[in-house]
Design a protein around this motif. Structure first.
Motif, mmCIF file in Angstrom:
data_model
loop_
_atom_site.group_PDB
_atom_site.id
_atom_site.type_symbol
_atom_site.label_atom_id
_atom_site.label_comp_id
_atom_site.label_asym_id
_atom_site.label_seq_id
_atom_site.Cartn_x
_atom_site.Cartn_y
_atom_site.Cartn_z
ATOM 1 N N LYS A 116 0.849 -1.180 0.000
ATOM 2 C CA LYS A 116 0.000 0.000 0.000
ATOM 3 C C LYS A 116 0.891 1.238 0.000
ATOM 4 O O LYS A 116 2.049 1.184 0.420
ATOM 5 N N THR B 279 -2.177 6.080 -6.889
ATOM 6 C CA THR B 279 -2.618 4.720 -6.619
ATOM 7 C C THR B 279 -1.410 3.797 -6.514
ATOM 8 O O THR B 279 -0.290 4.164 -6.887
ATOM 9 N N GLU B 280 -1.649 2.578 -6.027
ATOM 10 C CA GLU B 280 -0.567 1.608 -5.877
ATOM 11 C C GLU B 280 0.048 1.213 -7.219
ATOM 12 O O GLU B 280 1.151 0.682 -7.277
#
Length: 205
Positions: A26, A129-130
């Motif tokens: 994450k 985002t990841e």
């Protein structure tokens, strides 16, 4: 020799990004170096859609934030005709620290991530985002009404296109040198930004 070094650096960076994806981390679990690898500095030619993205986001923000909040499109995407990171910077100016806290809480509930709180400023973002950048990325800067230097800088460069082109040239020169070090990239622009912010405030205030 320099090209070979650059190719080797790019290969190393690609390996780092692949390892990040493999680990499935994450964003909150990533180191600063991993974040810089995942979100490198990328400059593109000026795009007309940036103004549209700002207008759309401003309208959405007005629907959820207090009526007395003021909004400003700042940063290089707000400067006509120059290359920029495709990230929309928005200042939200309010009357006091209680209003700052209120805005930050509302935005956090609506999907923005609080990145920093210091010296009477709160910064948030959306679009990280990841797997990398989303199509639209926004940085919000909650400030007091008298803390809007970026607005003066932006207005001055829009009125002085030759200075805007100097700024563009500086950014392009620094881009590859600091592609994976956002702090160093920003710091290397500080003298230029401070100089023309000072001139702008002398002119506008």
């Amino acid at each position: 020799m320099e090209d070979e070094q650059k190719r080797a650096e790019n290969a190393r960076n690609k390996i780092v990004r692949m390892k990040i994806f493999e680990k499935g981390k994450k964003l909150s679990e990533m180191s600063l170096d991993e974040l810089w690898q995942l979100f490198p500095i990328v400059l593109t030619e000026h795009q007309p859609c940036w103004a549209e993205w700002y207008d759309s986001e401003e309208q959405s923000l007005k629907e959820i934030l207090p009526n007395d909040a003021r909004f400003y499109h700042v940063g290089s995407t707000a400067i006509n005709g120059i290359w920029a990171k495709p990230i929309i910077d928005i200042i939200i100016a309010v009357s006091d620290v209680n209003a700052m806290r209120q805005c930050a809480d509302i935005l956090s509930e609506c999907g923005y991530i609080i990145m920093s709180e210091a010296d009477g400023r709160i910064s948030l973002n959306k679009g990280y985002t990841e797997s990398g950048f989303a199509e639209r990325v926004f940085h919000l800067h909650i400030r007091l009404n008298d803390d809007i230097d970026e607005v003066y800088f932006k207005d001055y460069l829009n009125e002085c296109p030759e200075i805007a082109k100097e700024y563009e040239a500086l950014k392009l020169r620094l881009w590859k040198e600091f592609e994976h070090n956002r702090d160093a990239y920003t710091n290397a622009k500080t003298d230029f930004v401070n100089k023309y912010t000072r001139l702008a405030k002398e002119l506008y205030i």
